[in-house]
Design a protein around this motif. Structure first.
Motif, PDB file in Angstrom:
ATOM      1  N   ARG A 151       2.331  14.987 -13.249  1.00  0.00           N
ATOM      2  CA  ARG A 151       1.280  15.618 -14.050  1.00  0.00           C
ATOM      3  C   ARG A 151       1.158  17.105 -13.728  1.00  0.00           C
ATOM      4  N   ASP A 187       3.146  10.234  -9.558  1.00  0.00           N
ATOM      5  CA  ASP A 187       2.428  10.452 -10.809  1.00  0.00           C
ATOM      6  C   ASP A 187       1.665  11.775 -10.775  1.00  0.00           C
ATOM      7  N   GLU A 188       1.024  12.083  -9.640  1.00  0.00           N
ATOM      8  CA  GLU A 188       0.307  13.354  -9.506  1.00  0.00           C
ATOM      9  C   GLU A 188       1.264  14.535  -9.612  1.00  0.00           C
ATOM     10  N   GLU A 189       2.424  14.446  -8.964  1.00  0.00           N
ATOM     11  CA  GLU A 189       3.403  15.524  -9.035  1.00  0.00           C
ATOM     12  C   GLU A 189       3.939  15.689 -10.450  1.00  0.00           C
ATOM     13  N   ALA A 238       2.329   1.687  -3.471  1.00  0.00           N
ATOM     14  CA  ALA A 238       1.306   2.170  -4.400  1.00  0.00           C
ATOM     15  C   ALA A 238       1.006   3.644  -4.156  1.00  0.00           C
ATOM     16  N   ASP A 239       0.992   4.058  -2.888  1.00  0.00           N
ATOM     17  CA  ASP A 239       0.750   5.458  -2.552  1.00  0.00           C
ATOM     18  C   ASP A 239       1.884   6.343  -3.056  1.00  0.00           C
ATOM     19  N   ILE A 275       3.866   5.730  -5.581  1.00  0.00           N
ATOM     20  CA  ILE A 275       3.764   5.776  -7.038  1.00  0.00           C
ATOM     21  C   ILE A 275       2.655   6.737  -7.463  1.00  0.00           C
ATOM     22  N   ARG A 276       1.526   6.693  -6.775  1.00  0.00           N
ATOM     23  CA  ARG A 276       0.406   7.576  -7.089  1.00  0.00           C
ATOM     24  C   ARG A 276       0.785   9.039  -6.862  1.00  0.00           C
ATOM     25  N   ARG A 277       1.456   9.335  -5.742  1.00  0.00           N
ATOM     26  CA  ARG A 277       1.889  10.715  -5.463  1.00  0.00           C
ATOM     27  C   ARG A 277       2.889  11.209  -6.504  1.00  0.00           C
ATOM     28  N   ASN A 291       0.833  -1.209   0.000  1.00  0.00           N
ATOM     29  CA  ASN A 291       0.000   0.000   0.000  1.00  0.00           C
ATOM     30  C   ASN A 291       0.864   1.255   0.000  1.00  0.00           C
TER      31      ASN A 291
END
Length: 70
Positions: free
Chosen positions: A23, A19-21, A12-13, A15-17, A9
């Motif tokens: 973008r 990706d948001e940064e 995954a968090d 990686i998600r952060r 988890n």
């Protein structure tokens, strides 16, 4: 077993952060490129009408608040 799920988890968090940064940086880069393109065509800058001097949006003061102690 729980440690493995927690680690997954967290990964995954992260990686998600990331990706948001990425973008967000890309959106800022595209906006600046579009602004520079309109300036190159001779259109007036939006910031000139508002009186802004720099593209930077940092809240850092441009000069020290206090004089340096000697």
């Amino acid at each position: 077993m729980y440690e493995y799920e927690i680690a997954m988890n967290r990964a995954a968090d992260l990686i998600r952060r990331a990706d948001e940064e990425r973008r967000a940086r890309e959106a800022v880069r595209l906006a600046r490129a579009a602004r520079r393109e309109t300036e190159a065509r001779g259109a007036p800058r939006e910031t000139e009408a508002r009186g802004a001097e720099h593209e930077s949006h940092s809240r850092r003061p441009h000069r020290p608040r206090f004089a340096r102690a000697v």
